[in-house]
Design a protein around this motif. Structure first.
Motif, PDB file in Angstrom:
ATOM      1  N   PRO A 189      36.397  43.794  41.716  1.00 16.22           N
ATOM      2  CA  PRO A 189      36.370  42.479  42.124  1.00 16.22           C
ATOM      3  C   PRO A 189      36.989  42.170  43.129  1.00 16.22           C
ATOM      4  CG  PRO A 189      38.216  42.850  40.356  1.00 16.22           C
ATOM      5  CD  PRO A 189      37.237  44.179  40.521  1.00 16.22           C
ATOM      6  N   ALA A 190      36.730  40.951  43.820  1.00 15.36           N
ATOM      7  CA  ALA A 190      37.530  40.556  44.986  1.00 15.36           C
ATOM      8  C   ALA A 190      37.015  41.626  46.339  1.00 15.36           C
ATOM      9  CB  ALA A 190      38.888  40.295  44.964  1.00 15.36           C
ATOM     10  N   MET A 191      35.914  41.862  46.073  1.00 12.83           N
ATOM     11  CA  MET A 191      35.371  42.856  47.221  1.00 12.83           C
ATOM     12  C   MET A 191      35.280  42.240  48.646  1.00 12.83           C
ATOM     13  SD  MET A 191      35.502  45.918  46.419  1.00 12.83           S
ATOM     14  CE  MET A 191      34.793  46.195  47.920  1.00 12.83           C
ATOM     15  N   ARG A 192      35.040  40.768  48.474  1.00 11.21           N
ATOM     16  CA  ARG A 192      34.893  40.021  49.941  1.00 11.21           C
ATOM     17  C   ARG A 192      35.865  38.933  49.689  1.00 11.21           C
ATOM     18  NH1 ARG A 192      31.379  39.905  54.193  1.00 11.21           N
ATOM     19  NH2 ARG A 192      30.914  37.786  55.045  1.00 11.21           N
ATOM     20  N   ASN A 252      36.645  32.040  44.775  1.00 11.86           N
ATOM     21  CA  ASN A 252      37.605  32.944  45.697  1.00 11.86           C
ATOM     22  C   ASN A 252      38.857  33.243  44.938  1.00 11.86           C
ATOM     23  OD1 ASN A 252      38.223  34.487  47.963  1.00 11.86           O
ATOM     24  ND2 ASN A 252      39.513  32.723  48.706  1.00 11.86           N
ATOM     25  N   LEU A 253      39.489  32.072  44.524  1.00  3.73           N
ATOM     26  CA  LEU A 253      40.887  32.138  43.843  1.00  3.73           C
ATOM     27  C   LEU A 253      40.801  33.170  42.615  1.00  3.73           C
ATOM     28  CD1 LEU A 253      42.565  28.747  44.631  1.00  3.73           C
ATOM     29  CD2 LEU A 253      42.745  30.715  46.050  1.00  3.73           C
ATOM     30  N   ILE A 254      39.826  32.763  41.868  1.00  7.75           N
ATOM     31  CA  ILE A 254      39.515  33.458  40.441  1.00  7.75           C
ATOM     32  C   ILE A 254      39.386  35.073  40.915  1.00  7.75           C
ATOM     33  CG2 ILE A 254      38.073  34.054  38.500  1.00  7.75           C
ATOM     34  CD1 ILE A 254      39.801  31.439  38.287  1.00  7.75           C
ATOM     35  N   ASP A 255      38.482  35.373  41.837  1.00  9.74           N
ATOM     36  CA  ASP A 255      38.392  36.824  42.190  1.00  9.74           C
ATOM     37  C   ASP A 255      39.684  37.455  42.543  1.00  9.74           C
ATOM     38  OD1 ASP A 255      35.808  36.900  41.512  1.00  9.74           O
ATOM     39  OD2 ASP A 255      34.866  36.458  43.698  1.00  9.74           O
ATOM     40  N   ILE A 256      40.522  36.427  43.515  1.00  9.38           N
ATOM     41  CA  ILE A 256      41.671  37.146  43.956  1.00  9.38           C
ATOM     42  C   ILE A 256      42.542  37.765  42.803  1.00  9.38           C
ATOM     43  CG2 ILE A 256      43.781  36.684  45.131  1.00  9.38           C
ATOM     44  CD1 ILE A 256      42.007  35.195  47.111  1.00  9.38           C
ATOM     45  N   ALA A 265      36.805  38.944  36.588  1.00  9.20           N
ATOM     46  CA  ALA A 265      36.902  37.306  36.675  1.00  9.20           C
ATOM     47  C   ALA A 265      36.655  36.696  35.037  1.00  9.20           C
ATOM     48  CB  ALA A 265      35.716  36.726  37.688  1.00  9.20           C
ATOM     49  N   ALA A 266      35.820  37.293  34.492  1.00 11.33           N
ATOM     50  CA  ALA A 266      35.409  36.740  33.144  1.00 11.33           C
ATOM     51  C   ALA A 266      36.873  36.791  32.419  1.00 11.33           C
ATOM     52  CB  ALA A 266      34.534  37.546  32.506  1.00 11.33           C
ATOM     53  N   ASP A 267      37.613  37.720  32.514  1.00 12.05           N
ATOM     54  CA  ASP A 267      38.742  37.870  31.837  1.00 12.05           C
ATOM     55  C   ASP A 267      39.743  36.734  32.108  1.00 12.05           C
ATOM     56  OD1 ASP A 267      38.157  40.278  30.440  1.00 12.05           O
ATOM     57  OD2 ASP A 267      38.676  41.374  32.251  1.00 12.05           O
ATOM     58  N   VAL A 268      39.827  36.420  33.422  1.00  9.99           N
ATOM     59  CA  VAL A 268      40.744  35.312  33.941  1.00  9.99           C
ATOM     60  C   VAL A 268      40.312  33.976  33.753  1.00  9.99           C
ATOM     61  CG1 VAL A 268      41.556  34.208  36.154  1.00  9.99           C
ATOM     62  CG2 VAL A 268      41.053  36.724  36.138  1.00  9.99           C
ATOM     63  N   LEU A 269      38.853  33.687  33.442  1.00  9.06           N
ATOM     64  CA  LEU A 269      38.537  32.526  32.893  1.00  9.06           C
ATOM     65  C   LEU A 269      38.731  32.417  31.339  1.00  9.06           C
ATOM     66  CD1 LEU A 269      35.179  32.066  34.720  1.00  9.06           C
ATOM     67  CD2 LEU A 269      37.306  30.969  35.322  1.00  9.06           C
ATOM     68  N   PHE A 280      46.961  27.015  37.349  1.00  4.11           N
ATOM     69  CA  PHE A 280      46.495  28.370  37.849  1.00  4.11           C
ATOM     70  C   PHE A 280      47.073  28.666  39.079  1.00  4.11           C
ATOM     71  CE2 PHE A 280      43.491  30.775  40.215  1.00  4.11           C
ATOM     72  CZ  PHE A 280      43.482  31.806  39.418  1.00  4.11           C
ATOM     73  N   LYS A 281      47.061  27.668  40.127  1.00 10.13           N
ATOM     74  CA  LYS A 281      47.547  28.043  41.398  1.00 10.13           C
ATOM     75  C   LYS A 281      49.091  28.574  41.314  1.00 10.13           C
ATOM     76  CE  LYS A 281      46.551  24.787  44.284  1.00 10.13           C
ATOM     77  NZ  LYS A 281      46.005  24.271  45.607  1.00 10.13           N
ATOM     78  N   PRO A 282      50.135  27.814  40.628  1.00 12.86           N
ATOM     79  CA  PRO A 282      51.341  28.722  40.381  1.00 12.86           C
ATOM     80  C   PRO A 282      51.277  30.083  39.861  1.00 12.86           C
ATOM     81  CG  PRO A 282      51.440  26.415  39.765  1.00 12.86           C
ATOM     82  CD  PRO A 282      49.994  26.749  39.934  1.00 12.86           C
ATOM     83  N   ALA A 283      50.548  30.330  38.879  1.00 14.46           N
ATOM     84  CA  ALA A 283      50.432  31.496  38.306  1.00 14.46           C
ATOM     85  C   ALA A 283      49.881  32.419  39.229  1.00 14.46           C
ATOM     86  CB  ALA A 283      49.381  31.588  36.972  1.00 14.46           C
ATOM     87  N   LEU A 284      48.814  32.217  40.069  1.00 13.29           N
ATOM     88  CA  LEU A 284      48.196  33.184  41.063  1.00 13.29           C
ATOM     89  C   LEU A 284      49.381  33.544  42.070  1.00 13.29           C
ATOM     90  CD1 LEU A 284      45.928  34.685  42.586  1.00 13.29           C
ATOM     91  CD2 LEU A 284      45.210  32.362  43.487  1.00 13.29           C
ATOM     92  N   ALA A 285      50.162  32.279  42.610  1.00 11.70           N
ATOM     93  CA  ALA A 285      51.127  32.674  43.447  1.00 11.70           C
ATOM     94  C   ALA A 285      52.111  33.684  42.914  1.00 11.70           C
ATOM     95  CB  ALA A 285      51.928  31.230  43.750  1.00 11.70           C
ATOM     96  N   GLU A 286      52.538  33.342  41.595  1.00  9.22           N
ATOM     97  CA  GLU A 286      53.511  34.351  41.358  1.00  9.22           C
ATOM     98  C   GLU A 286      53.107  35.834  41.021  1.00  9.22           C
ATOM     99  OE1 GLU A 286      56.019  34.948  37.043  1.00  9.22           O
ATOM    100  OE2 GLU A 286      54.766  33.104  37.145  1.00  9.22           O
TER     101      GLU A 286
END
Length: 339
Positions: A189-192, A252-256, A265-269, A280-286
């Motif tokens: 994931p997140a190759m690009r 992009n944020l899901i892939d990151i 990405a499917a697991d994240v969703l 979601f964004k605070p969880a990604l930031a953490e």
């Protein structure tokens, strides 16, 4: 002397031409660390400083950037006792084989290289010959070690295909089976990794705003701030991958998140589908702070210890030369040089 069998060997490198970003980490360095732990391969990782000078570089900036790339690799988990880590200019065989391959490669092959067209733009008559010919040096970087696998992003796949063309033509022209048919390794994931302010553009160290990217030297507060301010759309997160179509910032944020958490990405969703960005964004930031802040701190420590970095690269170059010199010598022999 008989031609060798091909040991499974990985080669890859990063050009020191400015600060490193999250894209370098997820798209390259993190994968290199994983491949380092696979007993199938010998792993060789290089700061390709000779590629940087296809455009003019301030000497002090080149030295600094070379050490920064090496520090990023080490801080991310490249272990110099498990992998070979060095900067390209310390092994003269890269330049020597690069010249030989420039005599094997065809002009038509170089004319098809899309990255030259992208970088040169309308100024093709004014750019350096090196910018045009550097794919031959890239092939030499790989084949100097008889590398069988190269982890790359989609945008570099064409260069591995050129490497295969050069190897095949050399082998055919000289009636040998000397250079391997190197395989590109494109996976995960997140190759690009894309721009945090425009999901249609790749995250770049040369973007106009620092808020567009996560730099590998960003501290924890800066990382968190950038993700919380990343551009999104008003809709909630979808429950499946299909729902990310035509939503580049969301994708992009899901892939990151997937790349940092080592899942799909499917697991994240499955965990966040239907939720708003306020969750979601605070969880990604953490998550990003947890993964990246220690890397940033160790990079800064290493950059304050340039002698330590240089010693590691020097030792790596010595180990690299032990592999490269017999291969280069045999190449000269095959071609008929008197040495």
């Amino acid at each position: 002397m008989t031609d060798p069998t091909f040991t499974p060997r990985v080669f890859s490198g990063i050009k020191p031409s400015g600060g490193l970003t999250l894209g370098n980490y997820l798209g390259a360095i993190k994968r290199w660390v994983e491949m380092q732990e696979d007993p199938t391969y010998e792993t060789i990782y290089c700061v390709v400083d000779m590629h940087a000078v296809t455009v003019w570089q301030d000497p002090a900036d080149l030295s600094r950037a070379t050490r920064e790339v090496a520090a990023a690799m080490l801080a991310s988990g490249i272990d110099p006792t498990k992998s070979i880590l060095f900067n390209q200019a310390r092994v003269p065989g890269h330049a020597e084989l690069g010249w030989l391959f420039s005599c094997v490669a065809r002009v038509g092959w170089m004319n098809r290289m899309t990255q030259f067209k992208d970088k040169a733009g309308k100024n093709t008559e004014k750019v350096s010959l090196g910018l045009y010919a550097y794919p031959a040096l890239m092939a030499a970087d790989i084949l100097l070690y008889h590398a069988t696998h190269v982890p790359v992003g989609e945008d570099q796949k064409q260069h591995v295909e050129l490497t295969r063309d050069i190897a095949a033509k050399f082998n055919h022209d000289y009636g040998v089976d000397f250079f391997p048919m190197t395989e590109p390794v494109i996976e995960g994931p997140a190759m690009r990794v894309m721009n945090l302010r425009d999901g249609s553009k790749k995250m770049s160290k040369s973007g106009e705003s620092d808020m567009e990217r996560i730099n590998m030297l960003d501290d924890a507060d800066t990382i968190a701030k950038k993700f919380k301010k990343a551009r999104t759309d008003p809709a909630a997160l979808p429950t499946d991958i299909e729902g990310l179509k035509d939503r580049p910032e969301a994708k992009n944020l899901i892939d990151i998140y997937a790349g940092l958490s080592e899942c799909d990405a499917a697991d994240v969703l499955r965990d966040f589908g239907g939720e708003g960005w306020g969750k979601f964004k605070p969880a990604l930031a953490e998550l990003a702070v947890e993964k990246l802040a220690p890397v940033s701190a160790e990079m800064k420590r290493l950059l304050d210890a340039p002698d330590e970095l240089d010693a590691i690269m020097k030792q790596g170059a010595e180990r690299a030369s032990e592999i490269a010199e017999p291969i280069l010598s045999r190449t000269f022999e095959i071609m008929g040089f008197v040495r």
